[in-house]
Design a protein around this motif. Structure first.
Motif, PDB file in Angstrom:
ATOM      1  N   LYS A 164     -87.852 -19.643  71.406  1.00 41.80           N
ATOM      2  CA  LYS A 164     -88.769 -19.125  72.427  1.00 41.80           C
ATOM      3  C   LYS A 164     -89.315 -17.762  71.986  1.00 41.80           C
ATOM      4  N   TYR A 188     -93.201 -16.836  70.940  1.00 34.26           N
ATOM      5  CA  TYR A 188     -93.979 -15.740  71.527  1.00 34.26           C
ATOM      6  C   TYR A 188     -94.462 -14.784  70.440  1.00 34.26           C
ATOM      7  N   LEU A 234     -97.614 -12.973  72.150  1.00 38.02           N
ATOM      8  CA  LEU A 234     -97.540 -12.780  73.605  1.00 38.02           C
ATOM      9  C   LEU A 234     -96.637 -11.577  73.876  1.00 38.02           C
ATOM     10  N   LYS A 293     -94.627 -11.034  77.167  1.00 40.34           N
ATOM     11  CA  LYS A 293     -93.462 -11.904  77.306  1.00 40.34           C
ATOM     12  C   LYS A 293     -92.325 -11.417  76.413  1.00 40.34           C
ATOM     13  N   THR A 346     -95.184 -24.211  73.652  1.00 42.04           N
ATOM     14  CA  THR A 346     -94.983 -22.948  74.369  1.00 42.04           C
ATOM     15  C   THR A 346     -94.693 -23.237  75.832  1.00 42.04           C
TER      16      THR A 346
END
Lengths: 133, 386, 441, 644
Positions: B46, B50, B55, B58, D456
């Motif tokens: 994860k 990101y 991102l 995040k 995602t």
């Protein structure tokens, strides 16, 4: 059992395709599986070559049951299997008209290693014939 | 509402060591193989995802990087050789730099030159102060016929400076920790409202994790050795910190305590432990046998090196004093102090201190969030989930 | 029968489907071909498969005719249970040293009646059945083996002599020795095929020790018309599995397992097996854990979509580990990528590893050029002449040059045969052509 | 080709003997006990002697042995045998052996009948030896009955043109032509366009070797052009075809030439899928192009001299969308103008795209590359490496579901310097903007692509794009004339349909026609070349000797019996081997059926419908089967074993 009785044993004619079912029948032997002796396997390139009367004549002559063992949809001849299936249905109709039990003619697909399917078909037909004859 | 991707970010993070970020093909092996992933915190994929997409929000809001103890299982089994464990490490470095609004962390992580200048600058301070002291006092305070360390470096002055320095470092650290809390808990977001009680009730877990780092043990038995080494190191480090910072007035003395005096054996214990642990870390980095040691950045060498230098110079000060050699004692003392100041100064933003704080803090914040959710969910009428 | 020296136009190493096809395509052009197969029967891996994708044809039914055709072809000679020791060039010809391993059964006398097999009391795991079934120490390799000749496993034989007593034709010969043969050939076609990666390749997958974690080729046997159990059940306790997991890319696309390439056939064979299992066990839940579904060939994508429509579950995840519970049910650990990324441990009754394909043979062993870094035979002109190798006059077909499905292997075998034929024309002044044998198909 | 010539002399072989005066030799094999342990072979022989006109009936331990075979050969000459029947193992093992033995004795090999009493009698009837013996007797009886009606047969042989026509001058056609020429066959290569090379000529670099497509192609084209065995016709098309295997006749326009050829290799290639108006913004925004256009752009000899630019602006963000016009699903995708969906995978596009993406990242390191895919299908040798390499080079991958395709739309006008995250309150985002990367943020792209990314956690992502590249698949090319003229069959996806996808992948249903390359299915260059060579191998085998030998098991017509009703013509719809012809006979015009041996596959569909029995499959005639059935049900009571 006397010789005369012996001749009474219902005879099963198996029309086996050269490409699939005949090697399939060989395979049953290769694994030494047993089935009743009253079965006669005849090698044919494609059972589609037999006309309706052929089957009726076989019954008239004294063949008790016929199993057409084809290659099914793996048939090497285009269109032959569908034509065969249609023809067998037609023969079933004709058998009905003549009062011959229609399940005495079976169409099935047996592959080169389908020993189980082969044995199942033979035993089923044998039982059908010995229980009714 | 769609999230805009920022493909430049991973190139920025790569400056912190994550060269392999885009090598990942998102198969999910790393997350599934990780014994710590789960229960609401899934990583490393994860985090890596990101990172790939840039991102940033995040990433800043995720405590997951701090939950990873770098057992290396994910890198061992990664089908792409994409080194998720090292990528997580890079993420922690980047986060450390991001929490540090002074920009100092970023500089240290991304520039070797900055590391050298920071160390030199920090080391210069004790030297300058001591020089200033002796210049003002006309070099009268250097006793050469016997060892008088407290005359050479008056303990109360030194203590005062140390405490000041620590106050400065502590403030810095607290600010960084606060930034981390803000990023993760988003107090400005009305939807993420967390009651104060939750913070209070979870304080116990913060303390436990701070002291034991016990989550590390969930990495698997084969990593217990690492955890134990680390625990020893921490114990030695904390003892030294208490002795030096908390009790310098008693620690730096020209009286030689008897052997049974706690200060002596505590000091010996801490020194031994520090030498053992830091040497083990350095040898490990040198050999690169385990995953955790395969990739090391200059900053990774700093902490164990300084500890080793500090311990050895500390022993030498002690030994020279026993031997009654004034000049070596004073010189070694100066070197020791310079090294320790440099260490503290450079590592507060990037080193072990940060890790010690951020890891338990992340677990604590996760627990706080979980507690809040568990309370919120039944109110909403839904079944409790876990 | 086999003399010490054989002269032929083409030597085909490997009697799997690619080797057979290359041999047939050469023989049909009038060249004399010798097929050398190290196993006791020709047919390669294909003859052990149940059905083929995407047509679901009976595999044996399409493979046995090829075997028979090669066996009876007037231009083809076959040596089974024979290994190639060395290949070297001598002018325009290749000289190959072959060693025929002793079967301890006279190939010419044996009729394949299996009386020896029935008489033998030594039971061993059956390699052809993926070690799931049982064979005897003397046995016909499998039911449609070519040649239909028994083979004595001397290593495991207790020398009781029963087989010798029952053999009606006196074919058993305990004193048989390896037989050396020298072959002169104008060209060589390498069709040495593949092996599946060993099941112990990854410690996270139980190192091959979990009884209910099978390799895909074992499942082919379970699904075959007369497989080891005669039906599909799991090995540990004979339970009919209700829930079956397919673990894709087990030993493919996985650098940690030492294989970085895609094995190309696993997606499709897994889908095929899943479909066949759906037919055999209508109530079973089948889950395929995959990274990417590679249904690239003719009719493959439609096949994949049909499988989805049949209710086979496709989960995008690389299985990280397989463990088992107390009932020996395999448990796979995955990240649920397509949802929230949570980690799940899913219990199944049986797990199937879609094992990757690795090279089965190193050409250096016989003195040919080194393989490519992936271990498969190196192709010098992969684009325009895909069958050429670094050794001039040596051509490659089928999985020896990388994983391939059956049609691609057959196409490549045709291409290798074409290259070999052209090479023979250009280099040996068509020696074989002048003595063209009329072939009766 | 003359069939009657092949049959008549052979018919006289029996010297006028009738079925019942024929001298038949019957041999029963013990198979070293395999048969004789169960079947009482002596009894079988005894029964057979009553059937075989009493000439020769023997049993022997191993008929397949040299001695066993010599037994037959000697008997044929000494006893003047007309027919031979061997009862032994399965015909798949030794029918060949005994046919060869009969031929060695100077008889026609087809005057032999094999009876299987091992696999189908002794091995499956161990516990019932009497039953097995009776069964063997009846089967031998049937064999003898068939043997009486056997006719000598000869393989049908006909001249064939040692010439192959290759239709299509793309890479697979070139490969096939060159291979055939190398072994000395004459080749005519017919190409519809003005130049050779097909699609490959437009490509820049090709995987997996990174070779320049044109260099590879030039080598092959030079070889083809320089080959004296090859005649090339460009701007030419086959407009009419007739004939059959070995002797096809093709009319080629516009040159008005006629090609006599023995076999035809079809290598007509593919067309690229043309995106529909508005599909992913195609035709709507000038920034949306297709992969082949991108390849042209990357080519230093291409329209932009290898610069990556669109509308005169450098490209900072490229977004490649996979599976455009491939892997279409009913109910999700819009059918094309022809109402068809392309359900198949085009196979080559993944690796081609990854190759191009990697090249962009290498040559233009400041350009961001995104790939939106459904599954990455780098299946081939050296393909996965492209995926690896593209990732390593920083290509970013997003995965979309078929039912949530990416949406391409124009970017909203820039809103000033606020760069990073619209979600954040301005106060915080101001602070965050301090990070250096944001300064370089190219945010002036013309388009944005929105995609729900399954990697995602289902997040909807927004990707800036100066260039959107649609990775279009392959579609079947329009070759209706050829399909009509050569009676080709196409599969559901519109590509040419091979005889058997597994076993005969380069052969078409019509004998003498072969298929190579992308007219059959999507393939890459390497695969197309392999297919070209494989098709060439088949054509070479067919024409190697200049004569084509066909199995004798075909269906000739007995002209004395045929009434010309044409039922057989109807039945033979797949092979189209039977036609009705009108001939003069005894001064009258009569119609009768005629079989084209080259097209007949001997399936016997015609036999079943023939009202007079005029058309029969040689070797499997219906009277032979009737006789076998009669024999199976005949009364053998005197020889049969009783259980008593």
């Amino acid at each position: 059992m006397l010789p005369a009785d012996r001749a009474q044993v219902p005879k099963i004619l198996i029309l086996a395709t050269e490409a699939c079912a005949y090697p399939g029948a060989d395979n049953v032997g290769q694994i030494h599986a047993e089935y009743p002796a009253n079965t006669y396997v005849v090698r044919v390139p494609a059972p589609v070559m037999f006309s309706e009367p052929f089957y009726l004549h076989c019954f008239e002559k004294g063949i008790a049951g016929i199993i057409v063992m084809s290659c099914g949809h793996e048939c090497p001849y285009p269109g032959a299997y569908d034509t065969l299936a249609t023809r067998i249905s037609r023969v079933h109709e004709l058998m009905g008209e003549r009062g011959i039990q229609t399940n005495r003619l079976r169409l099935c697909a047996v592959c080169t290693v389908c020993s189980k399917a082969f044995l199942k078909e033979v035993h089923q037909m044998h039982e059908l014939l010995t229980s009714t004859v | 509402m769609s999230t805009r991707v920022h493909p430049e970010l991973h190139r920025d993070i790569a400056r912190f060591g994550g060269d392999d970020i885009t090598k990942c093909m998102n198969c999910g092996n790393c997350t599934a193989v990780c014994s710590l992933a789960g229960d609401g915190a899934v990583f490393p994929r994860k985090t890596i995802r990101y990172m790939q997409l840039g991102l940033k929000d995040k990433l800043l809001a995720s405590p997951e990087p701090w939950l990873c103890y770098y057992c290396g299982e994910c890198s061992d089994t990664c089908p792409r050789d994409a080194n998720p464990a090292e990528t997580m490490m890079a993420m922690r470095r980047w986060l450390t730099a991001e929490y540090d609004h002074s920009g100092r962390g970023r500089r240290l992580y991304t520039s070797e030159k900055a590391v050298v200048t920071t160390i030199l600058k920090a080391a210069f301070i004790p030297l300058a102060l001591l020089l200033a002291l002796h210049a003002v006092t006309g070099f009268q305070r250097i006793v050469t016929d016997r060892v008088e360390l407290n005359t050479f470096a008056p303990v109360m002055w030194v203590w005062a400076v140390v405490l000041l320095h620590f106050a400065f470092l502590g403030y810095h650290l607290m600010m960084n920790a606060l930034h981390m809390i803000q990023h993760i808990m988003k107090p400005e977001d009305p939807e993420a409202k967390v009651p104060w009680a939750a913070y209070l009730l979870e304080l116990k877990s913060l303390a436990i994790h701070f002291i034991t780092q016990k989550r590390w043990r969930e990495c698997g038995e084969e990593h217990d050795g690492q955890w134990l080494t680390h625990l020893l190191l921490v114990s030695g480090y904390v003892i030294m910190l208490v002795l030096v910072v908390g009790m310098l007035g008693w620690f730096q003395t020209d009286n030689i305590y008897p052997v049974y005096h706690p200060q002596r054996w505590l000091g010996y214990y801490a020194t031994l432990v520090l030498i053992y642990a830091s040497a083990a870390m350095l040898i490990g980095r040198f050999r690169k046998r385990t995953q955790v040691h395969r990739f090391s950045r200059p900053t990774d060498w700093l902490f164990p090196s300084f500890i080793l230098v500090g311990a050895i110079t500390g022993i030498l000060v002690h030994a020279f004093r026993y031997a009654g050699w004034p000049w070596p004692t004073y010189g070694m003392y100066l070197i020791h102090v310079m090294a320790m100041v440099a260490m503290l100064d450079s590592e507060v933003g990037i080193g072990k201190w940060a890790h010690m704080i951020y890891r338990p803090l992340a677990i604590y914040l996760m627990n706080v969030k979980k507690r809040t959710q568990n309370q919120a969910v039944p109110e909403a009428g839904a079944l409790p989930t876990n | 029968m086999h003399h010490d020296k054989i002269d032929t136009d083409a030597l085909v190493i490997g009697g799997g489907i690619a080797g057979l096809q290359a041999a047939l395509d050469l023989a049909d052009q009038g060249f004399r071909v010798l097929i050398v197969e190290k196993q006791p029967s020709i047919g390669g891996k294909m003859i052990g498969l149940s059905k083929v994708f995407p047509t679901l044809d009976c595999c044996s039914c399409i493979c046995t005719p090829r075997m028979a055709e090669a066996e009876h072809h007037p231009n083809i000679a076959i040596m089974t249970y024979t290994e190639v020791r060395h290949v070297r060039r001598e002018g325009d010809r290749f000289i190959a040293d072959l060693v025929k391993k002793p079967r301890y059964v006279d190939e010419d006398k044996c009729t394949g009646c299996r009386l020896c097999e029935y008489a033998c009391n030594t039971e061993l795991p059956h390699e052809f059945e993926g070690d799931l079934g049982v064979r005897k120490a003397i046995y016909v390799p499998f039911s449609n083996a070519v040649p239909q000749v028994a083979l004595l496993d001397l290593e495991n034989c207790i020398l009781c002599g029963r087989c010798e007593k029952v053999c009606p034709v006196g074919a058993i010969d305990f004193l048989q020795q390896p037989q050396e043969t020298v072959v002169r050939a104008g060209t060589v076609v390498v069709a040495t095929g593949y092996e599946t990666i060993r099941t112990d390749f990854k410690k996270e997958y139980g190192q091959g020790r979990l009884p209910n974690v099978l390799g895909a080729l074992q499942v082919e046997r379970l699904l075959a018309p007369h497989g080891p159990y005669g039906r599909v059940l799991r090995p540990s306790d004979g339970k009919v599995p209700d829930s079956i997991a397919y673990v894709q890319c087990a030993g493919s696309r996985d650098r940690s397992a030492g294989v970085s390439y895609c094995s190309r056939v696993c997606c499709m064979y897994a889908i095929k097996q899943a479909m066949l299992l759906c037919g055999t066990l209508p109530l079973a839940d089948i889950t395929i854990y995959y990274m990417d579904i590679r249904a690239f060939g003719k009719g493959f994508e439609q096949f994949y979509q049909n499988a989805k429509a049949m209710g086979i579950e496709f989960v995008k995840a690389k299985v990280a580990s397989i463990t088992e519970d107390q009932q020996q049910n395999p448990i796979v650990r995955i990240e649920v990528i397509e949802e929230d990324g949570r980690v799940e441990q899913r219990q199944h009754d049986m797990a199937v590893l879609s094992l990757g394909l690795v090279p089965g043979w190193d050409p250096r062993e016989v003195g040919l050029a080194a393989p490519a870094p992936d271990g498969f035979i190196r192709c010098t002109q992969p684009m325009i002449a895909p069958c050429r190798t670094p050794d001039e006059g040596v051509f490659v077909a089928g999985c020896a040059a990388g994983p391939k499905d059956i049609p691609d292997s057959i196409i490549e075998a045709g291409a290798a045969a074409m290259e070999a034929a052209a090479y023979l024309h250009e280099h040996t002044h068509v020696a074989g052509k002048e003595t063209t044998t009329t072939c009766m198909k | 080709m003359d069939k009657s010539q092949a049959q008549d002399p052979l018919r006289e072989a029996d010297n006028g003997a009738t079925a019942h005066t024929l001298r038949i030799g019957v041999y029963v094999c013990h198979c070293g006990g395999n048969i004789s342990d169960v079947v009482d072979v002596e009894r079988v022989v005894q029964a057979a002697s009553g059937l075989s006109n009493g000439v020769v009936t023997r049993h022997y331990p191993a008929m397949c042995s040299e001695t066993g075979q010599n037994l037959i050969i000697d008997d044929i000459s000494n006893e003047k045998l007309d027919r031979v029947v061997v009862a032994a193992c399965s015909p798949s093992l030794h029918e060949h052996t005994f046919r060869a033995a009969v031929a060695r004795a100077g008889k026609n090999a087809y005057l032999y009948e094999h009876v299987n009493i091992r696999e189908q009698v002794s091995w499956c009837g161990k516990s019932d030896p009497d039953g097995a013996t009776n069964k063997a007797i009846r089967l031998v009886g049937a064999g003898v009955a068939k043997a009486r009606l056997l006719r000598p047969l000869a393989p049908i042989s006909m001249d064939a043109k040692r010439h192959v026509t290759v239709v299509g001058g793309g890479v697979s056609g070139l490969r096939a032509a060159r291979d055939l020429a190398r072994i000395g066959l004459a080749v005519t290569l017919i190409e519809r366009s003005a130049s050779l090379g097909g699609h490959m000529a437009q490509w820049h670099l090709v995987y997996p070797t990174e070779d320049k497509a044109r260099d590879l192609l030039r080598e092959l084209v030079d070889e083809v052009i320089g080959d004296p065995n090859i005649t090339v016709h460009t701007r030419a098309e086959v407009i009419e075809a007739s004939g059959y295997v070995g002797n096809f006749l093709l009319r080629v326009e516009p040159e008005h030439i006629t090609v006599e050829t023995g076999a035809i290799v079809l290598a007509t290639g593919f067309d690229l899928y043309q995106p529909q108006e508005g599909e992913f913004g195609y035709g709507q925004y000038p920034e949306v192009i297709t992969l082949d256009q991108l390849e042209r752009m990357l080519d230093p000899e291409g329209p932009t001299s290898g610069r990556l630019e669109r509308n005169g602006r450098a490209v900072n963000n490229v977004c490649l969308i996979h599976c455009v016009g491939s892997r279409q699903i009913e109910g999700i995708h819009q059918p094309g103008p022809d109402g068809k969906l392309n359900e198949y995978c085009s196979r080559v596009c993944c690796t081609a795209t990854l190759r191009a993406a990697g090249e962009i990242r290498r040559r233009f390191p400041r350009t961001n590359v995104f790939e939106l895919y459904r599954d990455i299908r780098t299946y081939g040798r050296g393909h996965e490496e492209y995926y690896d390499e593209a990732s390593r080079l920083g290509v970013l991958f997003c995965r979309y579901e078929a039912d949530r395709p990416p949406v391409v739309s124009p970017a909203e006008p820039k809103k000033g310097p606020g760069l990073i995250c619209a979600k954040h309150p301005p106060g915080r985002s101001g602070k965050l903007n301090l990070v250096p990367f944001s300064a370089e943020e190219p945010d002036d792209s013309a388009l944005v692509v929105q995609v729900k990314d399954t990697l995602t956690f289902g997040e909807e992502l927004e990707i800036p794009a100066d260039l959107v590249v649609l990775v279009t698949g392959m579609v079947p090319r329009e070759i209706d004339t050829l399909v009509d003229q050569l009676k080709l069959s196409r599969s559901a996806d519109g590509f040419l349909q091979e005889v058997h996808p597994k076993l005969r992948p380069v052969e078409l249903a019509v004998n003498g026609l072969f298929v190579a390359g992308t007219c059959q299915a999507p393939m890459d260059i390497s695969e197309s070349c392999a297919a070209g060579s494989a098709a060439a191998a088949k054509a070479a085998a067919l024409l190697a000797s200049g004569r084509i030998e066909l199995d004798p098991f075909l269906a000739p017509v007995d002209l004395d019996v045929c009434r010309g009703e044409g039922k057989c013509v109807e039945a033979c719809q797949y092979q189209k081997a039977v036609t009705l012809v009108e001939v003069e006979r005894d001064g009258r015009k009569v119609r009768h059926a005629e079989v084209n041996s080259a097209l007949c596959n001997g399936c016997g569909m015609c036999t079943a419908v023939c009202p007079t029995g005029a058309i029969q499959v040689e070797g499997w005639r219906l009277d032979q089967f009737d006789a076998m059935v009669d024999a199976l049900v005949a009364d053998y009571a005197e020889t049969e074993v009783s259980h008593a």
